[in-house]
Enzyme design. Structure first.
Site: not given
Length: 342
Positions: A241-242
């Protein structure tokens, strides 16, 4: 393919026990039946297969030299598994098709893109404005390299890989089909029952010698960049994820998920379907067993495991809190039992 044991040892080293002119045509498992195969033995639990193996030659450690020589040819090396890895690399270089440096007529390459020497760009690939493809790289059929993205030297993108705008990929990386680098991170703000998108303004930075399995995704950062350092290996269907930061030479098996802003240390491993919640830290040399949910930071190296059935959240929290006290409760019960007996 035909190769003699003498040629293999000349290329890869090791000590040959047996006839150097013996021909090898396959690499196979110790218990396989492929003709004229070479196998390896590194795990002691498979030692019983050595005597019955039909392999022409077995790669073994010095402790098994006499045992292996009694059944046939052997290559003796301190680390048979590492030797096996080098053997597969050498073998692949001999038998796999090699792309010819060229740009396919159906590829779309923006005039402002910089294409280095000896680059191969396959059919229907798209290279957008300002992108840089460095020397010796291979961009497979139907790949997409976004604006201002950079692909390092000798990196290979298998067909249908997508590298988003502004993302950077280091040298000698291997991305298998379906990899997506630089999709938006999962960021939304609630607004009166609906979701308002948070634009993801960062990018992805990937170091050298990174390998990503098929359909693995690495999201771009919300503000800063998502970072994968040198030598990281991710299996198929891994979700990063980010703003996650993964340290050098970490490895994760299939279906692992790492939530936003987690920091994974160097040389960490995560087994298949392991999950790491967001904003947590894993120290260097932390190893997570398959199916384990990491719900708090792990600041001490070691092996961590655990699974617990889901339930209504309030009930689950109570049970989990009790579970963590079981060891102390057991000791108290034992102490009480001793008092009753006395």
């Amino acid at each position: 393919m035909n190769v003699t044991l003498g040629q293999l040892v000349a290329e890869l080293g090791g000590t040959l026990v047996g006839d150097a002119s013996t021909v090898i045509r396959h690499i196979g498992p110790l218990d396989g039946d492929a003709p004229q195969a070479i196998a390896f033995l590194s795990n002691p639990k498979y030692r019983s297969q050595l005597a019955t193996s039909t392999a022409v030659c077995v790669i073994i450690s010095p402790t098994l030299q006499a045992e292996a020589a009694a059944r046939g040819a052997a290559i003796v090396t301190e680390d048979p598994y590492l030797y096996f890895a080098h053997l597969t690399q050498w073998w692949a270089r001999q038998v796999r098709p090699r792309p010819v440096a060229s740009i396919h007529p159906s590829a779309v390459v923006d005039p402002s893109a910089v294409i280095g020497p000896d680059v191969t760009i396959g059919p229907l690939a798209v290279i957008e404005a300002g992108a840089i493809i460095e020397a010796g790289s291979v961009v497979g059929a139907q790949c997409f390299v976004g604006a201002r993205a950079r692909i390092g030297e000798q990196t290979r993108l298998f067909p249908q890989v997508s590298v988003g705008f502004d993302c950077q990929v280091g040298a000698r990386c291997i991305f298998h089909s379906g990899v997506v680098i630089g999709a938006d991170g999962f960021g939304f703000a609630p607004d009166q029952g609906r979701w308002e998108k948070i634009e993801q303004l960062g990018a992805v930075r990937i170091g050298d010698d990174v390998e990503l399995g098929a359909n693995t995704c690495v999201d771009r950062g919300a503000l800063g960049d998502t970072v994968i350092e040198n030598g990281v290996k991710l299996d198929n269907l891994v979700q990063i994820a980010h703003n996650v930061h993964i340290g050098e030479h970490a490895a994760m098996a299939g279906c692992v998920g790492v939530a936003g802003s987690a920091r994974i240390g160097k040389h960490c491993t995560v087994g298949g379907a392991g999950m790491i919640l967001g904003h947590l830290t894993l120290a260097d040399h932390v190893h997570v067993s398959s199916g384990t949910l990491i719900s708090r930071s792990v600041l001490k190296p070691g092996l961590y495991s655990g699974a617990f059935p889901f339930d209504e959240n309030a009930s689950w929290e109570k049970n989990a809190a009790t579970l963590r006290q079981l060891h102390a409760l057991r000791d108290r019960i034992r102490s009480l039992e001793k008092q009753v007996k006395s």
